[in-house]
Write a protein that holds these residues in place. Sequence first.
Motif, short mmCIF file in Angstrom:
data_model
loop_
_atom_site.label_atom_id
_atom_site.label_comp_id
_atom_site.label_asym_id
_atom_site.label_seq_id
_atom_site.Cartn_x
_atom_site.Cartn_y
_atom_site.Cartn_z
N VAL A 66 0.86 -1.19 0.00
CA VAL A 66 0.00 0.00 0.00
C VAL A 66 0.89 1.23 0.00
CG1 VAL A 66 -1.74 1.30 1.30
CG2 VAL A 66 -1.85 -1.20 1.21
N ALA A 67 0.69 2.11 -0.96
CA ALA A 67 1.51 3.31 -1.12
C ALA A 67 2.99 2.97 -1.21
CB ALA A 67 1.25 4.30 0.01
N GLY A 68 3.28 1.83 -1.81
CA GLY A 68 4.67 1.41 -2.00
C GLY A 68 5.30 0.72 -0.82
N HIS A 69 4.52 0.43 0.22
CA HIS A 69 5.07 -0.18 1.44
C HIS A 69 4.35 -1.49 1.77
CE1 HIS A 69 7.17 3.61 2.13
NE2 HIS A 69 6.02 4.24 1.98
N ASP A 70 5.12 -2.45 2.22
CA ASP A 70 4.58 -3.75 2.59
C ASP A 70 3.79 -3.63 3.89
OD1 ASP A 70 4.53 -6.48 3.91
OD2 ASP A 70 5.56 -7.01 2.05
N VAL A 71 2.54 -4.11 3.89
CA VAL A 71 1.69 -3.93 5.06
C VAL A 71 2.16 -4.75 6.26
CG1 VAL A 71 -0.34 -3.38 3.65
CG2 VAL A 71 0.06 -5.75 4.37
N ALA A 72 2.93 -5.79 6.02
CA ALA A 72 3.39 -6.65 7.11
C ALA A 72 4.69 -6.17 7.73
CB ALA A 72 3.54 -8.09 6.62
N THR A 73 5.57 -5.59 6.92
CA THR A 73 6.90 -5.23 7.42
C THR A 73 7.14 -3.72 7.52
OG1 THR A 73 7.85 -5.32 5.18
CG2 THR A 73 7.86 -7.36 6.47
N GLU A 74 6.27 -2.92 6.91
CA GLU A 74 6.43 -1.47 6.94
C GLU A 74 5.14 -0.80 7.40
OE1 GLU A 74 9.05 -0.09 3.37
OE2 GLU A 74 7.82 -1.75 2.64
N THR A 75 4.63 -1.27 8.53
CA THR A 75 3.32 -0.79 9.00
C THR A 75 3.31 0.70 9.27
OG1 THR A 75 3.92 -1.42 11.26
CG2 THR A 75 2.70 -3.03 9.96
N ARG A 76 4.37 1.24 9.85
CA ARG A 76 4.39 2.67 10.17
C ARG A 76 4.31 3.52 8.90
NH1 ARG A 76 6.31 4.12 15.37
NH2 ARG A 76 7.12 6.07 14.51
N ALA A 77 5.01 3.11 7.87
CA ALA A 77 4.99 3.86 6.61
C ALA A 77 3.62 3.77 5.94
CB ALA A 77 6.08 3.33 5.67
N VAL A 78 3.00 2.59 6.02
CA VAL A 78 1.65 2.43 5.46
C VAL A 78 0.68 3.34 6.19
CG1 VAL A 78 -0.29 0.86 5.14
CG2 VAL A 78 2.03 0.08 4.62
N ARG A 79 0.73 3.31 7.52
CA ARG A 79 -0.21 4.11 8.31
C ARG A 79 -0.03 5.61 8.08
NH1 ARG A 79 0.17 0.58 13.96
NH2 ARG A 79 -0.79 -1.31 13.09
N ALA A 80 1.19 6.03 7.79
CA ALA A 80 1.44 7.45 7.52
C ALA A 80 0.85 7.89 6.19
CB ALA A 80 2.95 7.72 7.53
N ALA A 81 0.60 6.93 5.30
CA ALA A 81 0.15 7.27 3.95
C ALA A 81 -1.36 7.13 3.77
CB ALA A 81 0.86 6.39 2.92
N ILE A 82 -2.05 6.53 4.76
CA ILE A 82 -3.46 6.22 4.58
C ILE A 82 -4.34 6.96 5.59
CG2 ILE A 82 -2.90 3.94 3.66
CD1 ILE A 82 -3.86 2.76 6.36
N GLY A 83 -5.62 7.03 5.26
CA GLY A 83 -6.65 7.48 6.19
C GLY A 83 -7.78 6.48 6.15
N VAL A 84 -8.42 6.27 7.28
CA VAL A 84 -9.49 5.26 7.36
C VAL A 84 -10.71 5.89 8.00
CG1 VAL A 84 -10.16 2.99 8.20
CG2 VAL A 84 -7.75 3.45 7.65
N THR A 85 -11.84 5.80 7.32
CA THR A 85 -13.13 6.25 7.86
C THR A 85 -14.03 5.04 7.95
OG1 THR A 85 -12.90 8.45 6.91
CG2 THR A 85 -15.11 7.76 7.55
N GLY A 86 -14.42 4.69 9.18
CA GLY A 86 -15.21 3.49 9.39
C GLY A 86 -16.68 3.70 9.11
N GLN A 87 -17.44 2.62 9.31
CA GLN A 87 -18.86 2.66 9.02
C GLN A 87 -19.60 3.62 9.95
OE1 GLN A 87 -20.67 -1.20 9.03
NE2 GLN A 87 -22.76 -0.40 8.93
N PHE A 88 -19.13 3.73 11.17
CA PHE A 88 -19.77 4.62 12.14
C PHE A 88 -18.81 5.76 12.46
CE2 PHE A 88 -21.36 0.30 12.84
CZ PHE A 88 -22.70 0.51 12.58
N ALA A 89 -19.34 6.99 12.43
CA ALA A 89 -18.51 8.16 12.65
C ALA A 89 -17.82 8.09 14.02
CB ALA A 89 -19.37 9.43 12.57
N SER A 90 -16.51 8.29 14.03
CA SER A 90 -15.73 8.15 15.26
C SER A 90 -15.41 9.51 15.86
CB SER A 90 -14.44 7.38 14.97
OG SER A 90 -13.69 8.01 13.95
N VAL A 91 -16.40 10.40 15.87
CA VAL A 91 -16.19 11.72 16.45
C VAL A 91 -16.51 11.67 17.94
CG1 VAL A 91 -16.78 12.82 14.27
CG2 VAL A 91 -18.56 12.51 15.98
#
Length: 314
Positions: free
Chosen positions: A64-89
Amino acid sequence: MNGSAIAASGLRKAYKDKVVLDGVDLDVRTGTIFALLGPNGAGKTTTVNVLTTLLTPDAGKAVVAGHDVATETRAVRAAIGVTGQFASVDDLLTGEENLLMMADLLHLPKAEGRRVAARLLDRFDLVEAAREPAASYSGGMRRKLDLAMTLAGEPQIIFLDEPTTGLDPRSRRTMWEIIRELVADGRTIFLTTQYLEEADQLADRVAVLDQGRLVAEGTPAELKRRVPGSHIRLRFADRYELDVAGRILPEATRDDDNLTLRVPGDGGVRSLRALLARLDEHSVDVEELSVHTPDLDDVFLALTGHGNKEIDAR
């Protein structure tokens, strides 16, 4: 934009003897909207959890975004945003305070955090409600605030898990416009939804997941063409015209009460022209014509007709 924002091959995940993902391959192009459809229990949420580093796959690889999700989790998380089914406000905080809290969590300097919050409140038309508690927000406003919080970190790739669940039609369409604007800005959207019209309206490509396996993938138009049922409906002014047309088109299904013929076809321009030419040769006038093609509902039911028998909490 070129290249893959998300690439996965052979993803597998099981819980004891239940296989949730069974060799899933994905290729999501940068700057596009990719929709993942499937009945309850198909493995959609598990797929998202793997791609967002919340779960580790038993086998396979995802980048994801050029980074392996298993070995480069911090880099993946820095590149993504996640909005779940229920608003987390946080309902006890105002809209502005929710955004400032997110800026703090992202370790933005105070001044920059305030600039980011002000910009997002303006972009999502929440300025007037900025200092009201989120508990007073409507469903559409809460979803907009939730997505604004996701954007505080400027993610390249955004995962939207059923982003319009529970919204009224107007709020849903407002959210669609926001999603389109995000893609126009160069972001990539990975969308899961139960609203098939939503996937049809938004997605560049759609994948259908059933019992942990991808059973189809393509553009919405390509998937619709895989399902039979396209036809042309002809309505005539009187019984005489209907009788003549019925003799010319013996393959058609006749409805005497409504003075109509249902003619099988692929819905394409070429076949439509050929049909009208056959009628013109016999000077048959058509009162009304409509083309009917399968929609994503038909595709979904044809491909996953058994899938909703299982309910999966994941």
